[in-house]
Design a protein around this motif. Structure first.
Motif, short mmCIF file in Angstrom:
data_model
loop_
_atom_site.label_atom_id
_atom_site.label_comp_id
_atom_site.label_asym_id
_atom_site.label_seq_id
_atom_site.Cartn_x
_atom_site.Cartn_y
_atom_site.Cartn_z
N THR A 104 -10.28 0.19 -5.85
CA THR A 104 -9.94 -0.27 -7.20
C THR A 104 -8.48 0.00 -7.53
OG1 THR A 104 -12.21 0.17 -7.92
CG2 THR A 104 -10.54 -0.07 -9.63
N ALA A 105 -8.01 1.21 -7.22
CA ALA A 105 -6.60 1.56 -7.48
C ALA A 105 -5.67 0.72 -6.63
CB ALA A 105 -6.37 3.04 -7.23
N CYS A 106 -6.06 0.47 -5.37
CA CYS A 106 -5.25 -0.36 -4.48
C CYS A 106 -5.05 -1.76 -5.06
CB CYS A 106 -5.89 -0.47 -3.10
SG CYS A 106 -5.68 1.00 -2.06
N GLN A 107 -6.09 -2.27 -5.70
CA GLN A 107 -6.05 -3.64 -6.18
C GLN A 107 -5.40 -3.78 -7.56
OE1 GLN A 107 -9.82 -5.59 -6.01
NE2 GLN A 107 -9.03 -7.56 -6.68
N TYR A 108 -5.66 -2.82 -8.45
CA TYR A 108 -5.26 -3.00 -9.84
C TYR A 108 -4.09 -2.11 -10.30
CZ TYR A 108 -9.69 -5.49 -10.17
OH TYR A 108 -10.71 -6.37 -9.97
N ILE A 109 -3.75 -1.08 -9.53
CA ILE A 109 -2.68 -0.16 -9.94
C ILE A 109 -1.50 -0.19 -8.98
CG2 ILE A 109 -2.08 2.24 -10.43
CD1 ILE A 109 -4.99 2.73 -11.23
N LEU A 110 -1.77 -0.04 -7.69
CA LEU A 110 -0.71 0.13 -6.71
C LEU A 110 0.30 -1.03 -6.63
CD1 LEU A 110 -2.10 1.92 -3.53
CD2 LEU A 110 -0.32 2.68 -5.09
N PRO A 111 -0.11 -2.29 -6.64
CA PRO A 111 0.88 -3.36 -6.46
C PRO A 111 2.04 -3.29 -7.45
CG PRO A 111 -1.33 -4.24 -6.24
CD PRO A 111 -1.50 -2.82 -6.71
N THR A 112 1.74 -3.11 -8.72
CA THR A 112 2.81 -3.04 -9.72
C THR A 112 3.65 -1.79 -9.56
OG1 THR A 112 1.39 -4.23 -11.29
CG2 THR A 112 3.31 -3.10 -12.20
N VAL A 113 2.99 -0.65 -9.30
CA VAL A 113 3.71 0.61 -9.12
C VAL A 113 4.65 0.53 -7.92
CG1 VAL A 113 3.48 3.06 -8.59
CG2 VAL A 113 1.91 2.00 -10.21
N LEU A 114 4.16 0.02 -6.80
CA LEU A 114 4.98 -0.04 -5.60
C LEU A 114 6.12 -1.04 -5.72
CD1 LEU A 114 2.30 0.24 -2.78
CD2 LEU A 114 3.83 2.01 -3.65
N ARG A 115 5.91 -2.11 -6.45
CA ARG A 115 7.00 -3.07 -6.67
C ARG A 115 8.15 -2.41 -7.40
NH1 ARG A 115 4.42 -6.78 -9.28
NH2 ARG A 115 5.05 -6.16 -11.37
N GLU A 116 7.82 -1.62 -8.43
CA GLU A 116 8.86 -0.90 -9.18
C GLU A 116 9.47 0.21 -8.31
OE1 GLU A 116 9.91 -1.66 -12.20
OE2 GLU A 116 8.50 -3.33 -12.37
N PHE A 117 8.64 0.89 -7.53
CA PHE A 117 9.11 2.01 -6.71
C PHE A 117 10.12 1.53 -5.66
CE2 PHE A 117 8.79 4.82 -3.02
CZ PHE A 117 8.97 6.07 -3.61
#
Length: 302
Positions: A104-117
């Motif tokens: 769930t976190a991989c799909q809904y949280i990580l993409p946006t966070v990693l793009r900014e990171f």
């Protein structure tokens, strides 16, 4: 057991051999000539052989010294490369980040966070380890990951939990479902309803099972899936009632494709956060990642 050679003695030997003079070597190393001489004497005693010969004012390398010099310079080069590597690691944008996360976190949280990171740390090597609650804790314990986005590991004192947001598990049904038509959950018919839930081996399934047991609610007919997207799709076609947190179906709820109801009078809430081993001092990259997680998820609990 032989003692480990002193890197300062190796550097002094290499400098004397290259310069052919104790005086010039001492000047290059910002040491006294006496200090360099003592270092060479100690090194020769440690090795049990003569490395240097004094011929007038010149210093010559012996046959044993020539052989040892090749090894010494190789060691010194490797040490310099090691130092350079560490210097590079501390530069802005370099390093590594090993993150564990549920599906769930991989799909809904990580993409946006990693793009900014990646904008702040473009050369950082990122490794993602997907897995459920127990898997993430084991990966943290074995130092295979640095951080994990997961539900709070209650009772595990060896971890530090940095809270992100609180959510609530609720029933989600299609607009034509009888509950949606009536505007309420039919508690008497709940045992006959097909519930569509996340993986039976997951921590979330356990939380829901415990909740139903404590509330004296029957959990008889259910379908388990390993994907929240799949759960939502089955709910949309009227196959049953999903047990999902609203932030996972925000778009569907806003469009009216799904309707949300509380599980019962007592809410079933969960705490999401970033977990790491207690006592670890987070480097800049990891601190930045945690901060971005906070920013991206700040409205998830609404």
């Amino acid at each position: 057991m032989r003692t480990v050679l002193d890197s300062r003695q190796l550097l002094a030997f290499s400098t004397v051999a290259r310069r052919g003079s104790f005086t010039l070597a001492a000047k290059d190393l910002y040491l006294t000539q006496s200090a360099v001489s003592h270092a060479m004497k100690a090194l020769e005693e440690e090795l049990g052989c003569r490395l240097l010969d004094r011929v007038g004012k010149r210093v010559l390398v012996t046959q044993a010294g020539e052989q040892f010099l090749r090894h010494s310079e190789k060691i010194l080069r490797e040490m310099e490369l090691a130092r350079t590597g560490l210097d590079t690691l501390t530069n802005w944008g370099h390093g590594r980040l090993r993150v564990g996360a549920s599906t769930t976190a991989c799909q809904y949280i990580l993409p946006t966070v990693l793009r900014e990171f990646k904008q702040s740390f473009p050369k950082c090597v990122i490794k993602i380890a997907p897995g459920d609650h127990g898997d993430q804790l084991e990966l943290l314990r074995s130092n295979q990951i640095d951080l994990a986005i997961m539900l709070e590991p209650v009772g595990h004192t060896e971890f530090t939990f940095v809270p992100l947001f609180e959510d609530e598990l609720r029933f989600l049904v299609a607009p034509l479902h009888p509950w949606a038509q009536a505007g309420r959950v039919d508690r008497e018919a709940l045992a006959e309803e097909t519930l569509i839930m996340y993986n039976k081996t997951s921590y979330t399934f356990r939380l829901v099972s415990e909740y139903f047991r404590d509330e004296k609610m029957a959990l008889v007919n259910f379908i388990e899936l390993g994907s929240m997207e799949a759960i939502k799709e089955l709910v949309k076609i009227g196959l049953g009632a999903g047990v999902i947190s609203p932030w996972i179906a925000r778009a569907e709820l806003q469009s009216g494709a799904l309707v949300s109801f509380a599980l019962g009078k007592r809410k079933l809430k969960r705490n999401w956060g970033v977990v790491h081993l207690r006592g670890r001092r987070l480097p800049l990259g990891e601190e930045t990642f945690v901060g971005l997680c906070r920013t991206v998820t700040e409205r998830f609990g609404e």
